[in-house]
Design a protein around this motif. Structure first.
Motif, PDB file in Angstrom:
ATOM      1  N   GLY A 243      36.502  24.521   7.369  1.00 44.03           N
ATOM      2  CA  GLY A 243      36.719  25.627   8.291  1.00 44.03           C
ATOM      3  C   GLY A 243      35.555  26.601   8.301  1.00 44.03           C
ATOM      4  N   LEU A 244      35.016  26.897   7.135  1.00 43.42           N
ATOM      5  CA  LEU A 244      33.866  27.805   7.039  1.00 43.42           C
ATOM      6  C   LEU A 244      32.668  27.224   7.781  1.00 43.42           C
ATOM      7  CD1 LEU A 244      32.424  30.300   5.914  1.00 43.42           C
ATOM      8  CD2 LEU A 244      32.019  29.012   3.792  1.00 43.42           C
ATOM      9  N   LEU A 245      32.396  25.942   7.578  1.00 46.78           N
ATOM     10  CA  LEU A 245      31.269  25.304   8.259  1.00 46.78           C
ATOM     11  C   LEU A 245      31.501  25.289   9.770  1.00 46.78           C
ATOM     12  CD1 LEU A 245      28.614  23.778   8.226  1.00 46.78           C
ATOM     13  CD2 LEU A 245      29.882  21.674   7.763  1.00 46.78           C
ATOM     14  N   ALA A 246      32.733  25.010  10.186  1.00 46.54           N
ATOM     15  CA  ALA A 246      33.046  24.996  11.618  1.00 46.54           C
ATOM     16  C   ALA A 246      32.817  26.361  12.242  1.00 46.54           C
ATOM     17  CB  ALA A 246      34.493  24.545  11.841  1.00 46.54           C
ATOM     18  N   TYR A 247      33.248  27.422  11.560  1.00 50.09           N
ATOM     19  CA  TYR A 247      33.078  28.779  12.094  1.00 50.09           C
ATOM     20  C   TYR A 247      31.606  29.137  12.206  1.00 50.09           C
ATOM     21  CZ  TYR A 247      33.550  33.822  12.651  1.00 50.09           C
ATOM     22  OH  TYR A 247      33.466  35.109  13.139  1.00 50.09           O
ATOM     23  N   LEU A 248      30.815  28.846  11.179  1.00 49.59           N
ATOM     24  CA  LEU A 248      29.383  29.163  11.217  1.00 49.59           C
ATOM     25  C   LEU A 248      28.682  28.365  12.308  1.00 49.59           C
ATOM     26  CD1 LEU A 248      28.636  29.278   7.372  1.00 49.59           C
ATOM     27  CD2 LEU A 248      28.627  31.214   8.971  1.00 49.59           C
ATOM     28  N   ALA A 249      29.107  27.100  12.517  1.00 53.67           N
ATOM     29  CA  ALA A 249      28.480  26.273  13.546  1.00 53.67           C
ATOM     30  C   ALA A 249      28.798  26.802  14.943  1.00 53.67           C
ATOM     31  CB  ALA A 249      28.956  24.830  13.410  1.00 53.67           C
ATOM     32  N   CYS A 250      30.044  27.262  15.132  1.00 53.33           N
ATOM     33  CA  CYS A 250      30.447  27.755  16.460  1.00 53.33           C
ATOM     34  C   CYS A 250      29.817  29.101  16.791  1.00 53.33           C
ATOM     35  CB  CYS A 250      31.968  27.875  16.531  1.00 53.33           C
ATOM     36  SG  CYS A 250      32.820  26.287  16.616  1.00 53.33           S
ATOM     37  N   THR A 251      29.499  29.884  15.784  1.00 53.65           N
ATOM     38  CA  THR A 251      28.922  31.212  16.032  1.00 53.65           C
ATOM     39  C   THR A 251      27.406  31.239  15.883  1.00 53.65           C
ATOM     40  OG1 THR A 251      29.337  31.805  13.711  1.00 53.65           O
ATOM     41  CG2 THR A 251      31.031  32.387  15.325  1.00 53.65           C
ATOM     42  N   ALA A 252      26.800  30.104  15.445  1.00 51.67           N
ATOM     43  CA  ALA A 252      25.354  30.045  15.259  1.00 51.67           C
ATOM     44  C   ALA A 252      24.636  30.286  16.594  1.00 51.67           C
ATOM     45  CB  ALA A 252      24.954  28.687  14.690  1.00 51.67           C
ATOM     46  N   PRO A 253      23.435  30.908  16.539  1.00 56.02           N
ATOM     47  CA  PRO A 253      22.696  31.363  15.348  1.00 56.02           C
ATOM     48  C   PRO A 253      23.024  32.800  14.948  1.00 56.02           C
ATOM     49  CG  PRO A 253      21.319  31.562  17.293  1.00 56.02           C
ATOM     50  CD  PRO A 253      22.632  31.033  17.766  1.00 56.02           C
ATOM     51  N   GLN A 254      24.089  33.351  15.538  1.00 56.08           N
ATOM     52  CA  GLN A 254      24.448  34.736  15.243  1.00 56.08           C
ATOM     53  C   GLN A 254      24.844  34.880  13.769  1.00 56.08           C
ATOM     54  OE1 GLN A 254      24.297  37.227  17.517  1.00 56.08           O
ATOM     55  NE2 GLN A 254      24.848  38.740  15.972  1.00 56.08           N
ATOM     56  N   PRO A 255      24.195  35.763  13.010  1.00 56.19           N
ATOM     57  CA  PRO A 255      24.567  35.958  11.594  1.00 56.19           C
ATOM     58  C   PRO A 255      25.969  36.569  11.481  1.00 56.19           C
ATOM     59  CG  PRO A 255      22.376  36.843  12.074  1.00 56.19           C
ATOM     60  CD  PRO A 255      23.018  36.575  13.384  1.00 56.19           C
ATOM     61  N   GLN A 256      26.699  36.180  10.455  1.00 60.18           N
ATOM     62  CA  GLN A 256      28.061  36.661  10.230  1.00 60.18           C
ATOM     63  C   GLN A 256      28.134  37.435   8.911  1.00 60.18           C
ATOM     64  OE1 GLN A 256      30.459  36.250  12.581  1.00 60.18           O
ATOM     65  NE2 GLN A 256      28.788  35.292  13.784  1.00 60.18           N
ATOM     66  N   HIS A 257      28.781  38.585   8.936  1.00 63.76           N
ATOM     67  CA  HIS A 257      28.887  39.421   7.746  1.00 63.76           C
ATOM     68  C   HIS A 257      29.773  38.733   6.710  1.00 63.76           C
ATOM     69  CE1 HIS A 257      29.512  42.957   5.189  1.00 63.76           C
ATOM     70  NE2 HIS A 257      28.467  43.512   5.839  1.00 63.76           N
ATOM     71  N   ARG A 258      29.371  38.859   5.448  1.00 69.93           N
ATOM     72  CA  ARG A 258      30.117  38.209   4.369  1.00 69.93           C
ATOM     73  C   ARG A 258      31.580  38.664   4.335  1.00 69.93           C
ATOM     74  NH1 ARG A 258      27.356  35.765   0.000  1.00 69.93           N
ATOM     75  NH2 ARG A 258      25.091  35.663   0.311  1.00 69.93           N
ATOM     76  N   GLU A 259      31.794  39.955   4.571  1.00 68.14           N
ATOM     77  CA  GLU A 259      33.171  40.461   4.530  1.00 68.14           C
ATOM     78  C   GLU A 259      34.021  39.807   5.613  1.00 68.14           C
ATOM     79  OE1 GLU A 259      35.621  44.691   4.827  1.00 68.14           O
ATOM     80  OE2 GLU A 259      33.443  44.689   4.629  1.00 68.14           O
ATOM     81  N   LYS A 260      33.419  39.587   6.796  1.00 69.21           N
ATOM     82  CA  LYS A 260      34.154  38.934   7.876  1.00 69.21           C
ATOM     83  C   LYS A 260      34.514  37.505   7.502  1.00 69.21           C
ATOM     84  CE  LYS A 260      33.876  38.065  12.853  1.00 69.21           C
ATOM     85  NZ  LYS A 260      33.042  38.201  14.081  1.00 69.21           N
TER      86      LYS A 260
END
Length: 667
Positions: free
Chosen positions: A38-55
């Motif tokens: 799930g984490l990899l899927a979320y990062l792939a869908c939002t790439a290349p936008q950086p995501q805050h660790r807390e989020k």
């Protein structure tokens, strides 16, 4: 001048549309748990936008204490770097992003193709959308559930919009059949989208099927009322009004002149190989004149239903009705109309029941090819009319085909046309034996070498190539892909051929593994020709293998009712026994499996299903005897059965394989 080094090729590809699939340089990569996926899927869908660790920590571990959530995120990022490499994830203080140079994902690619909007791009986007976003990833976290639900809906709507836009372009380019398929795919994703319904209506009308388009509109009206309590919007209603005008303005051909010589009509229009059938007006044998209308309605509906069988030339109703009450014999009428077969019948009312008798005659020999009687309760007159006409049409087609096959088999081998070779091929094709299927493929290839554009031959050869492996015939490694290609050609040549759609659907579902698209084509086959036992049988087989067992039972039983003497009964019975096995109704499964193998002792899958159901009811010795007898004819292992993957549902497949092991099938 220093040259710039080319950017490195991505090392990993990530598929998220449908099932989660990560492919690395050495093949498929498995992640330890769902949250990591799930984490990899979320990062792939939002790439290349950086995501805050807390989020990120809240997304997947929101129910944990803050410190624990952050620790879980750190561990997850560490594990991902172990799998993907240190350069796959970029970290900038409190922000994390995925490096698109190292890993590519189908979601951004899908969105780019949709935005591009060209026909090729939309086709690629539609093919890329294999199903809901990460359909197999279930994470028990509120943040994840909210995000994935929203993304699934957004991407699904994008896919529907892309398919509708693609269909619009196909219509503009004059490809009504392709437009119809695009509309059906869109509708399968979201049956509430009226733009998809409108595309289907427009495509049907453009294909010359205006009456079907209006009938489809009525189905949409009923569906929207039932599901939403509303009526179609103004745009859909306006389209229906336009189609009604088209229907009303159609040129009505004058009634046939009974004095005209029509003996060459069928040959002139259709060529001289397909058999032609004239349906004479059914006679009302009772005293009530209102039954005349019913008799005429049955006759007209039979003509319409038979016309859906592409291998028949059916004389138009105007010509048949014009010769009524002219004092001519059936043979004279047939000669006048140029028909090789004549279907005649009469109707009699007795109390609250209707009896319809019908017979099919070969005009050259005056031999009766088929006859039957139908007794029905007199309820809704229109439902009764549909029931009788559909039942008659369903059996007339195979009866004519059998007579034509017998005619072709009597011809000298040196005097065989492409059509004769095709008919001889069908004789072996429907026999359902290993030796027969090999002969069928050879004959159909020879027929195709003489006539490469014949839709029925293309579809029949595709069916033979698909059915050969289950019957134990040795085929080349590319036989499955050849079958898909042949069936696709058949559908492209005649988008209104139900047989071609049914075969294409089965090849897509089986060899190609495209389950959703395969079912769309099979459903289209049943819609194109509701009287086709083959179409309903194939749809039932697909649902039997795909997991919609209730609908499989309905379709397969309908196929058996439509054509109770069909040579394909053994296959539809195998679908029934498989469905009953999957539902845990083993006694029913045993009964249908016994019928299947009695109908065709060469039906290997029928024997395997019999053994599995016998295990289900605890008759283990009988099951092992079935396996012993079948293995003597054709040895099959658990590995073979797993590769065949008759059941697409994991639980049903594993239960089936376990039953086969108990029944004595070797590993």
């Amino acid at each position: 001048m220093t040259e710039t080094a080319p950017a490195p090729s991505p090392s990993f590809t990530l598929a998220l549309l449908g099932r989660f699939e990560l492919i690395g340089p050495d093949g498929a990569v498995s992640l330890p748990n769902k949250k990591l996926a799930g984490l990899l899927a979320y990062l792939a869908c939002t790439a290349p936008q950086p995501q805050h660790r807390e989020k990120l920590s809240t997304l997947l571990w929101g129910s944990h204490f803050e410190a624990q959530a952050k620790q879980n995120l750190r561990q997850a990022l560490f594990k991902l770097r172990q799998v993907l490499g240190q350069s796959a994830l970029r970290s900038d203080g409190e922000f994390i992003s995925l490096n698109a140079v190292v890993i590519t994902c189908d979601v951004p690619q899908f969105e780019r193709l949709v935005r591009k909007g060209s026909r090729d791009a939309l086709t690629a986007a539609a093919d890329l959308y294999r199903g809901r976003l990460v359909d197999d990833i279930a994470v028990n976290a509120e943040g994840w559930s909210e995000w994935v639900a929203g993304e699934r809906e957004r991407l699904s709507e994008l896919a529907v919009g892309a398919m509708v836009a693609l269909g619009d372009q196909e219509l503009s380019d004059g490809r009504a059949g392709d437009a119809l398929l695009a509309g059906q795919r869109a509708n399968a994703l979201n049956s509430m989208r009226e733009d998809a319904h409108r595309l289907i209506m427009r495509a049907l009308s453009a294909a010359g099927r205006n009456a079907e388009a209006l009938k489809y509109y009525q189905a949409v009206v009923a569906f929207l009322k039932q599901e939403l309590g509303t009526a179609p919007d103004a745009t859909t209603s306006a389209l229906a009004a336009e189609l009604r005008k088209v229907q009303e303005q159609k040129i009505v051909l004058p009634a046939a002149d009974p004095t005209a010589d029509l003996s060459h009509q069928a040959e002139h229009v259709f060529g001289n190989d397909r058999p032609s059938v004239a349906v004479l007006p059914f006679r009302n044998m009772g005293d009530e004149t209102e039954q005349d209308y019913f008799a005429d309605g049955v006759t007209a509906d039979i003509i319409t239903a038979l016309s859906r069988f592409r291998e028949l030339v059916v004389i138009a109703a105007g010509s048949s009705f014009a010769l009524r009450d002219k004092g001519m014999t059936s043979r004279q009428i047939a000669q006048q109309l140029g028909a090789q077969y004549v279907l005649s019948g009469h109707i009699r009312k007795a109390g609250n029941r209707i009896r319809v008798s019908a017979e099919l005659t070969h005009t050259g020999s005056e031999a009766q090819v088929w006859s039957n009687r139908y007794d029905r309760p007199l309820v809704d007159i229109f439902d009764l009319q549909d029931d009788v006409s559909s039942s008659v049409a369903a059996v007339v087609d195979p009866a004519v085909r059998s007579a034509e096959i017998e005619r072709a088999r009597r011809k000298p081998p040196t005097d065989l046309s492409a059509y004769d070779l095709y008919l001889r091929g069908l004789h072996h094709l429907w026999g359902g034996t290993r030796e027969g299927i090999v002969k069928a493929i050879d004959l159909l290839r020879r027929s195709l070498s003489l006539d490469q554009e014949r839709t029925a031959t293309l579809a029949a050869l595709a069916w033979g190539l698909v059915m050969a492996p289950p019957l134990g015939a040795n085929m080349s490694a590319d036989a499955a892909s050849e079958a898909v290609g042949l069936a696709r050609r058949a559908v492209e040549q005649d988008s209104g051929d139900a047989f071609a759609h049914a075969v294409y659907g089965f090849t897509l579902f089986g060899p190609a593994g495209d389950n959703d698209q395969g079912r769309i084509h099979a459903s289209e086959a049943a819609r194109l020709n509701p009287s086709s036992a083959f179409a309903w049988g194939v749809l039932g087989m697909i649902d039997s293998m795909g997991g919609d067992y209730a609908n499989a039972l309905a379709c397969l039983h309908r196929s058996l009712v439509l054509s109770p003497e069909d040579s394909m009964l053994h296959m539809w019975m195998t679908g029934l026994t498989a469905s009953y096995f999957a539902l845990g109704q083993y006694e029913e499964g045993v009964a249908w499996a016994r019928k299947s193998v009695r109908h065709n002792p060469s039906n290997g899958t029928g024997h395997r299903m019999l053994a599995a159901n016998l295990v289900g009811v605890g008759r283990l010795e009988e099951a092992r005897e079935v396996t012993r007898v079948r293995d003597a004819a054709q040895k099959t292992t658990i590995r073979d059965l797993r590769a065949m993957r008759f059941f697409k549902q994991h639980e049903a497949l594993e239960r089936y394989l376990s039953a086969q092991q108990i029944a004595g099938v070797a590993d």
